[in-house]
Design a protein around this motif. Structure first.
Motif, PDB file in Angstrom:
ATOM      1  N   MET A  49     -54.563 -78.804   0.825  1.00  0.00           N
ATOM      2  CA  MET A  49     -53.980 -79.952   0.148  1.00  0.00           C
ATOM      3  C   MET A  49     -52.614 -79.571  -0.422  1.00  0.00           C
ATOM      4  N   SER A  93     -49.437 -79.300  -2.831  1.00  0.00           N
ATOM      5  CA  SER A  93     -49.310 -79.342  -4.281  1.00  0.00           C
ATOM      6  C   SER A  93     -48.502 -80.573  -4.682  1.00  0.00           C
ATOM      7  N   LEU A  94     -48.539 -80.911  -5.972  1.00  0.00           N
ATOM      8  CA  LEU A  94     -47.769 -82.042  -6.464  1.00  0.00           C
ATOM      9  C   LEU A  94     -46.286 -81.805  -6.214  1.00  0.00           C
ATOM     10  N   ARG A 115     -45.564 -82.702  -2.710  1.00  0.00           N
ATOM     11  CA  ARG A 115     -45.654 -84.146  -2.524  1.00  0.00           C
ATOM     12  C   ARG A 115     -44.434 -84.850  -3.098  1.00  0.00           C
ATOM     13  N   PRO A 136     -53.773 -90.605   0.516  1.00  0.00           N
ATOM     14  CA  PRO A 136     -53.952 -89.523  -0.458  1.00  0.00           C
ATOM     15  C   PRO A 136     -53.144 -88.283  -0.073  1.00  0.00           C
ATOM     16  N   ASN A 137     -52.583 -87.621  -1.060  1.00  0.00           N
ATOM     17  CA  ASN A 137     -51.822 -86.386  -0.897  1.00  0.00           C
ATOM     18  C   ASN A 137     -50.579 -86.528  -0.051  1.00  0.00           C
ATOM     19  N   CYS A 138     -49.934 -87.694  -0.148  1.00  0.00           N
ATOM     20  CA  CYS A 138     -48.673 -87.916   0.553  1.00  0.00           C
ATOM     21  C   CYS A 138     -47.562 -88.014  -0.507  1.00  0.00           C
TER      22      CYS A 138
END
Length: 69
Positions: A6, A8-9, A12, A59-61
């Motif tokens: 995933m 990370s922020l 993203r 999600p996670n884009c």
């Protein structure tokens, strides 16, 4: 042991020119349908007090925002 795939922020929120243009378009015209250049889904606009949050429906884009005072 599984690796975490995933993003990370920070990843993203790091935008190239095309992605930044799409976020800017959504911020300035929240009623318009703006397509995420990363995945093709729609960007969503969330007003939060004096701030704005722009998020891809995937999600996670893309995640971005603008903070007011």
């Amino acid at each position: 042991m599984a690796t975490n795939t995933m993003p990370s922020l920070r990843e993203r929120m790091t935008l190239n020119a095309e992605e930044a243009e799409a976020v800017y378009e959504k911020i300035t015209n929240p009623e318009n349908k703006v397509i995420c250049p990363r995945c093709g889904n729609e960007l969503a606009y969330f007003p939060v007090g004096n701030s704005i949050r722009i998020e891809c429906a995937t999600p996670n884009c893309i995640v971005s925002g603008l903070r007011g005072i």
